[in-house]
Design a protein around this motif. Structure first.
Motif, PDB file in Angstrom:
ATOM      1  N   UNK A   1     -24.382   5.847  -9.709  1.00  0.00           N
ATOM      2  CA  UNK A   1     -25.467   4.946 -10.023  1.00  0.00           C
ATOM      3  C   UNK A   1     -25.228   4.347 -11.403  1.00  0.00           C
ATOM      4  N   UNK A   2     -25.554   3.104 -11.544  1.00  0.00           N
ATOM      5  CA  UNK A   2     -25.345   2.401 -12.806  1.00  0.00           C
ATOM      6  C   UNK A   2     -26.363   2.864 -13.844  1.00  0.00           C
ATOM      7  N   UNK A   3     -26.091   2.538 -15.104  1.00  0.00           N
ATOM      8  CA  UNK A   3     -27.030   2.856 -16.177  1.00  0.00           C
ATOM      9  C   UNK A   3     -28.087   1.756 -16.229  1.00  0.00           C
ATOM     10  N   UNK A   4     -29.098   1.885 -15.399  1.00  0.00           N
ATOM     11  CA  UNK A   4     -30.108   0.849 -15.269  1.00  0.00           C
ATOM     12  C   UNK A   4     -30.964   0.691 -16.520  1.00  0.00           C
ATOM     13  N   UNK A   5     -31.142   1.751 -17.284  1.00  0.00           N
ATOM     14  CA  UNK A   5     -31.951   1.652 -18.495  1.00  0.00           C
ATOM     15  C   UNK A   5     -31.362   0.679 -19.506  1.00  0.00           C
ATOM     16  N   UNK A   7     -29.800  -2.088 -18.715  1.00  0.00           N
ATOM     17  CA  UNK A   7     -29.771  -3.439 -18.160  1.00  0.00           C
ATOM     18  C   UNK A   7     -31.038  -4.204 -18.526  1.00  0.00           C
ATOM     19  N   UNK A   8     -30.900  -5.533 -18.589  1.00  0.00           N
ATOM     20  CA  UNK A   8     -32.068  -6.371 -18.846  1.00  0.00           C
ATOM     21  C   UNK A   8     -32.912  -6.461 -17.577  1.00  0.00           C
ATOM     22  N   UNK A   9     -34.120  -6.931 -17.728  1.00  0.00           N
ATOM     23  CA  UNK A   9     -35.017  -7.070 -16.582  1.00  0.00           C
ATOM     24  C   UNK A   9     -34.414  -8.006 -15.536  1.00  0.00           C
ATOM     25  N   UNK A  10     -33.850  -9.120 -15.960  1.00  0.00           N
ATOM     26  CA  UNK A  10     -33.270 -10.057 -14.995  1.00  0.00           C
ATOM     27  C   UNK A  10     -32.051  -9.453 -14.292  1.00  0.00           C
ATOM     28  N   UNK A  11     -31.268  -8.658 -15.015  1.00  0.00           N
ATOM     29  CA  UNK A  11     -30.133  -7.978 -14.384  1.00  0.00           C
ATOM     30  C   UNK A  11     -30.619  -6.967 -13.345  1.00  0.00           C
ATOM     31  N   UNK A  39     -33.013   1.264  -4.885  1.00  0.00           N
ATOM     32  CA  UNK A  39     -33.963   0.173  -5.106  1.00  0.00           C
ATOM     33  C   UNK A  39     -35.260   0.714  -5.695  1.00  0.00           C
ATOM     34  N   UNK A  40     -35.740   1.842  -5.168  1.00  0.00           N
ATOM     35  CA  UNK A  40     -36.955   2.457  -5.698  1.00  0.00           C
ATOM     36  C   UNK A  40     -36.793   2.831  -7.170  1.00  0.00           C
ATOM     37  N   UNK A  41     -35.623   3.345  -7.526  1.00  0.00           N
ATOM     38  CA  UNK A  41     -35.358   3.696  -8.923  1.00  0.00           C
ATOM     39  C   UNK A  41     -35.409   2.483  -9.829  1.00  0.00           C
ATOM     40  N   UNK A  42     -34.835   1.385  -9.360  1.00  0.00           N
ATOM     41  CA  UNK A  42     -34.860   0.140 -10.138  1.00  0.00           C
ATOM     42  C   UNK A  42     -36.293  -0.352 -10.279  1.00  0.00           C
ATOM     43  N   UNK A  43     -37.052  -0.316  -9.188  1.00  0.00           N
ATOM     44  CA  UNK A  43     -38.442  -0.777  -9.249  1.00  0.00           C
ATOM     45  C   UNK A  43     -39.275   0.099 -10.177  1.00  0.00           C
TER      46      UNK A  43
END
Length: 55
Positions: A1-5, A7-11, A39-43
């Protein structure tokens, strides 16, 4: 899994949309479940950043 924290909101929104597209094209139940969880994690991250945004 990518480091979503990091990333910018648009990314994050773009990544979520790409994962949703992959999920719709998949016929593999296990892959669909993994994509759904991602997807749930990103949301969750998006909601933490702006809790007033509606789904």
């Amino acid at each position: 899994m990518a480091n979503y924290d990091a990333m910018t909101t648009s990314e994050l929104e773009e990544k979520r949309d790409n994962l949703a597209e992959r999920m719709m094209q998949s016929n593999d139940t296990a892959e669909i479940e993994l994509l759904s969880q991602e997807i749930e994690g990103i949301e969750d991250i998006l909601n933490e950043r702006d809790p007033l945004v509606e789904d």
